[in-house]
Design a protein around this motif. Structure first.
Motif: not given
Length: 584
Positions: A346-367
């Motif tokens: 958690v940083f400044e009200g956002q959730l950052y995390f690692k995830a496996d996107g379609a065709g890109i492998g594990d990368e950094l996402f935010v929600s």
């Protein structure tokens, strides 16, 4: 369960949204890489190798950085003593104790602060692996729980209020819950009579109890709680002797949330110590959604779960009473494929995390709680950047990632496209940073620059240069010479400290027919970090005559103007006075 209120945050078709996110991420990382040398919010936070435990190209392999009593401890290997306990003193590594003498290792682990001291597990020839502690000066074994050279192999050390609780085997009762109150260690309760032990795990505080997972041999591996004096069963979730295997304990809103399995499979549960119930059967049937990676943000519990349709993806619950709303936040890898979100930060009200996107492998996402966006495809293609170690520090998140061009190195984001902080091992080889730990306004970690092996590194603020004037008096010898020392701070990473020293009378004195401030002397200095530079002042005849005859002229002001290699400047003043044989 609400099936669309959260998922509808993905505007349009999930596949189209993901393709747009990937495209945006690729543009972002392109601009990020092109702008690696540009000014940013963290530009003054500079990485540098702080200390070598094992000098030369051999590795010191520092790990388990832990603060206790205002000191930073870690385990490391100097090539002489094996893996032992170390700490930093004025920025330099100092071995705390050679617990297992010679080349053998005590292998310190489970480092934790308790009552201002560091407690840890370590092995010695006489007592095996047992509970130790240190204040940085005195290091001692706290208790030989399994007497003699055999080991209690304690683990799960957790501070609960005024107790240090852990799991240990005394050689008779198997692994059971133990406590240390600052004076003595004792078994809280023998939950499973005999040598098998109840194997307690995951000690977690809720209200005036701590909760744990244990198996008493009759009810299976279930949810228990303790007040520090006894242990009681909270719920036999999987009936009879079957195991519900509760795990991932996380407190939110007066409830302890966890994963557990019964006839409905492994699902999300909660308890307040009185009521224990399933929160939601996310995946109906016996398979279960296998919830993991819990993180609380903004009154919601975020987690990874598999509903049997969209794979392991990002979900959340509001924990409402009596019925909680459980919804999917985003289908990161559209369709039945798994996004596998993890390392939620958690940083400044956002959730950052690692995830496996379609065709890109594990990368950094935010929600923000509705949908999820790709921050950047750092390693374009299907391989992923293998990012990890997400740590909030210095106005953003630092982490390790591999873009293939620079290897596995340190990156940063403050919500903007991620930037490479430093290519520690230049080129496509990896510095492999790990163990990010904040301490004293800096971020410590281990890394390998290809020259010194894996050693202690630090990210620290380099916007200031700090110098001090140690002495309160200046001694003048019979030849009229005086010396002024200026110390450069050990924390200075852009040294040496350079500058000028000017010594003047503190007030106006009669000199040359006028009343004025008189310059006693001045000169230049240079000092490496942690060292002092000396300016030699030679008083001329008129000044020597003045300070001999006028006592007011012996009261001085020392002014230092200093700079470092990064262009930082400072000015320091200190009141002083003259003394010594040269005044007589």
């Amino acid at each position: 369960m609400s099936s669309n209120s959260e998922t509808s945050g993905n505007t349009g078709a999930p596949g189209l949204r993901m393709l747009l996110a990937i495209a945006a991420g690729m543009l972002a990382v392109a601009f990020g890489v092109l702008g690696l040398n540009s000014t940013s919010a963290h530009a003054e936070i500079v990485p540098h190798r702080l200390a070598e435990i094992n000098p030369g190209p051999s590795t010191g392999n520092p790990y388990s950085f832990t603060e206790a009593g205002g000191k930073l401890y870690f385990a490391g290997y100097d090539g002489v003593h094996g893996s032992e306990l170390w700490r930093l003193e004025a920025g330099k590594p100092v071995m705390v104790a050679d617990i297992n003498p010679g080349q053998q290792s005590s292998e310190p682990s489970g480092l934790i602060e308790y009552q201002g001291r560091l407690y840890f597990r370590a092995a010695s020839p006489a007592s095996g692996s047992e509970l130790w502690r240190t204040d940085g000066q005195t290091t001692e074994m706290v208790a030989d729980i399994n007497p003699g050279p055999d080991s209690s192999d304690l683990h799960e050390m957790t501070v609960i209020d005024d107790l240090l609780v852990f799991s240990a085997d005394n050689g008779t009762n198997g692994y059971e819950p133990w406590k240390f109150d600052g004076n003595s260690a004792s078994m809280i309760q023998d939950l499973r009579i005999g040598a098998a032990g109840s194997n307690p795990y995951d000690f977690t505080r809720l209200a005036d109890h701590f909760y744990l997972r244990a198996d008493n041999g009759a009810t299976g591996n279930e949810l228990w709680r303790s007040n520090g004096n006894s242990v009681t069963l909270v719920a036999n979730i999987a009936a009879g002797a079957a195991n519900s295997n509760p795990a991932n304990f996380t407190e939110m809103g007066g409830f302890l949330y966890f994963s557990a399995a019964n006839g409905l499979g492994n699902e999300l549960w909660r308890t307040n110590g009185v009521m224990t119930s399933i929160v939601e059967d996310i995946r109906p049937g016996a398979s279960g959604s296998t919830p993991q990676n819990f993180k609380v943000m903004g009154g919601h519990l975020y987690l990874r779960a598999d509903d049997g349709v969209t794979g392991h993806e990002l979900w959340r619950t509001d924990g409402a009473q009596p019925v909680a709303d459980v919804t999917q936040v985003a289908d990161i890898n559209p369709g039945p494929e798994d996004g596998y979100p993890s390392q939620m930060t958690v940083f400044e009200g956002q959730l950052y995390f690692k995830a496996d996107g379609a065709g890109i492998g594990d990368e950094l996402f935010v929600s923000s709680g509705t949908g999820a966006e790709l921050m950047a495809d750092l390693n374009p293609g299907e391989e992923g950047s293998n990012l990890g170690g997400l740590t909030v520090f210095g106005g953003g998140i630092y982490f390790a990632a591999d873009d293939q061009q620079h290897g596995h190195e340190v990156w940063f984001t403050d919500g903007s496209p991620p930037e490479l902080v430093r290519d520690i091992l230049p080129g496509s080889d990896s510095g492999d940073p790990y163990g990010f730990t904040t301490f004293g306004g800096s971020l410590y970690f281990s890394a390998d620059d290809g020259t010194s092996g894996t050693e202690v590194w630090r990210l620290t603020d380099d916007r200031k240069v700090k110098v001090t004037i140690p002495a309160a008096t200046i001694r003048v010898d019979r030849a009229g010479r005086a010396r002024v020392k200026v110390r450069c701070a050990i924390s200075e990473i852009s040294g040496p400290c350079l500058g000028t020293v000017t010594v003047k009378t503190r007030g106006k004195v009669g000199f040359g027919g006028k009343r004025r401030q008189v310059t006693i002397g001045k000169g230049k200095f240079s000092a490496d970090p942690g060292q002092a530079g000396t300016v030699l002042l030679k008083l001329n005849r008129k000044v020597r005559r003045l300070v001999r005859k006028t006592r007011a002229a012996r009261k001085l002001t020392i002014q230092v103007k200093a700079r470092d290699g990064a262009g930082n400047t400072t000015s320091v003043r200190k009141a002083s006075r003259l003394t010594g044989a040269g005044l007589r």
